[in-house]
Design a protein around this motif. Sequence first.
Motif, short mmCIF file in Angstrom:
data_model
loop_
_atom_site.label_atom_id
_atom_site.label_comp_id
_atom_site.label_asym_id
_atom_site.label_seq_id
_atom_site.Cartn_x
_atom_site.Cartn_y
_atom_site.Cartn_z
N GLN A 275 -24.26 -14.90 -0.68
CA GLN A 275 -25.15 -16.05 -0.50
C GLN A 275 -25.58 -16.56 -1.87
N ALA A 276 -25.58 -17.88 -2.03
CA ALA A 276 -26.03 -18.47 -3.31
C ALA A 276 -27.55 -18.36 -3.41
N LEU A 277 -28.03 -17.80 -4.53
CA LEU A 277 -29.49 -17.69 -4.74
C LEU A 277 -30.00 -18.90 -5.51
N ALA A 278 -29.06 -19.69 -6.04
CA ALA A 278 -29.42 -20.90 -6.78
C ALA A 278 -28.26 -21.86 -6.55
N ASP A 279 -28.46 -23.14 -6.85
CA ASP A 279 -27.34 -24.08 -6.75
C ASP A 279 -26.24 -23.58 -7.69
N SER A 280 -25.04 -23.46 -7.15
CA SER A 280 -23.98 -22.80 -7.92
C SER A 280 -22.67 -23.56 -7.82
N LEU A 281 -21.83 -23.36 -8.83
CA LEU A 281 -20.46 -23.87 -8.77
C LEU A 281 -19.55 -22.67 -8.92
N LEU A 282 -18.62 -22.51 -7.99
CA LEU A 282 -17.71 -21.37 -8.03
C LEU A 282 -16.28 -21.85 -7.99
N LEU A 283 -15.38 -20.99 -8.41
CA LEU A 283 -13.96 -21.24 -8.20
C LEU A 283 -13.49 -20.20 -7.20
N HIS A 284 -12.69 -20.65 -6.24
CA HIS A 284 -12.07 -19.70 -5.32
C HIS A 284 -10.60 -19.63 -5.70
N ILE A 285 -10.14 -18.46 -6.10
CA ILE A 285 -8.77 -18.29 -6.58
C ILE A 285 -7.98 -17.58 -5.49
N SER A 286 -6.91 -18.22 -5.03
CA SER A 286 -6.24 -17.69 -3.85
C SER A 286 -5.47 -16.43 -4.17
N LYS A 287 -5.43 -15.56 -3.17
CA LYS A 287 -4.76 -14.28 -3.27
C LYS A 287 -3.28 -14.47 -3.63
N THR A 288 -2.65 -15.46 -2.98
CA THR A 288 -1.22 -15.72 -3.22
C THR A 288 -0.98 -16.01 -4.69
N ALA A 289 -1.83 -16.89 -5.27
CA ALA A 289 -1.65 -17.28 -6.68
C ALA A 289 -1.82 -16.05 -7.59
N ILE A 290 -2.82 -15.23 -7.30
CA ILE A 290 -3.07 -14.04 -8.13
C ILE A 290 -1.90 -13.06 -8.02
N ILE A 291 -1.42 -12.83 -6.81
CA ILE A 291 -0.34 -11.86 -6.64
C ILE A 291 0.93 -12.33 -7.35
N GLU A 292 1.20 -13.63 -7.31
CA GLU A 292 2.37 -14.15 -8.03
C GLU A 292 2.23 -13.89 -9.53
N GLU A 293 1.02 -14.13 -10.08
CA GLU A 293 0.83 -13.90 -11.52
C GLU A 293 0.91 -12.41 -11.86
N LEU A 294 0.38 -11.55 -10.96
CA LEU A 294 0.45 -10.11 -11.22
C LEU A 294 1.90 -9.66 -11.29
N ASN A 295 2.74 -10.27 -10.45
CA ASN A 295 4.15 -9.90 -10.45
C ASN A 295 4.83 -10.31 -11.74
N SER A 296 4.34 -11.39 -12.37
CA SER A 296 5.05 -11.86 -13.55
C SER A 296 4.36 -11.43 -14.85
N ASP A 297 3.12 -10.95 -14.78
CA ASP A 297 2.43 -10.62 -16.02
C ASP A 297 1.61 -9.33 -15.91
N PRO A 298 2.15 -8.23 -16.43
CA PRO A 298 1.46 -6.94 -16.35
C PRO A 298 0.10 -6.94 -17.05
N LYS A 299 -0.08 -7.81 -18.06
CA LYS A 299 -1.37 -7.85 -18.77
C LYS A 299 -2.51 -8.19 -17.82
N LEU A 300 -2.25 -9.12 -16.91
CA LEU A 300 -3.30 -9.52 -15.96
C LEU A 300 -3.66 -8.33 -15.07
N GLY A 301 -2.66 -7.59 -14.65
CA GLY A 301 -2.90 -6.42 -13.81
C GLY A 301 -3.79 -5.41 -14.51
N ARG A 302 -3.49 -5.17 -15.79
CA ARG A 302 -4.31 -4.21 -16.55
C ARG A 302 -5.75 -4.69 -16.65
#
Length: 230
Positions: free
Chosen positions: A103-130
Motif C-alpha cells: 500500500q502506498a503511504l504517500a503519493d508515489s511513482l513506481l515502475l512495474h518491471i515484468s517477469k518476462t523481461a527480467i527473465i530474458e535479461e537474466l538469460n543473456s546477462d549473468p551480471k544481472l543475476g549476481r
Amino acid sequence: MHSHQHGMNIEALLAHVPLFNELDAGEIARLARGTREVAAARGDILFHKGDTPSGFHLIVYGQVKLAFTSPQGGEKVVDILGQGQTFGEAVMFMDRPFMVYAQALADSLLLHISKTAIIEELNSDPKLGRKMIAGLSMRLHHLITDVESYSLHSGRQRIIGYLLREQLGDAEKAITVTLPTNKGVIASRLNLTQEHFSRILHELSEKGLIVVEGRRIHIPDVEKLRVYDH
C-alpha cells in the motif's frame, strides 16, 4: 491508480537503478519495453495478499508499506520502503501468490518491471543475476537481523536500535531523526503494540534522552541513548 508509458523517461529511470547499473543501453531498452509506470495516490493498494505476481516493483519516489492482516484482524507491517528500493522479486521467481499486500503511504511513482523481461535479461546477462541475488541476500540478512532483534531485545532496545539505525560509530553528538511514517506503522514494523511504543518514547523523553516533536525526534546525546538499557 493509473499507468502510462513515456518510453524515454522509463529508460532513464531504469538506468539509475543500482540493480541495473551494469546493463548497457540495449539491455535497458529491452527491459523498458516490459516496464510500465504506476502512479499511486496515498492509500492505494498496489497488490493484495493472494494476487499472483507478474513482475516486481521499483519505487521512483514515494513510500510503500508491505503488510498482512493477522488472524485477530490487526495489521502487521513487514517493511516500509522508499525511493530506489524494489519489492516483489523473490515471490516473482517462486510462482506463488503474494503473502503480503503493498500500500502506498504517500503519493508515489513506481515502475512495474515484468517477469518476462527480467527473465530474458537474466538469460543473456549473468551480471544481472549476481546483482539480484546480492540484493535478495541483503534483504534476507535484514530479515534475520529483525527476527533476532524481536527475540533477543527488549522493546526499548528495538526502539533505540531503530532510532540509531543510520548512526555508525563516531557520528555527531546530537542528531534529529524524522520518522518515515506514523508511529503505529513503525511500532508494527518493530513488533510492538502502539501503546508499548508510545510508552517507551514517553519514558525516554522523561529521562531526557529524546525530545519528541511529532515525527521529529531530537537526540541530544547519541552515545548516552545508545548505552541506555545495556
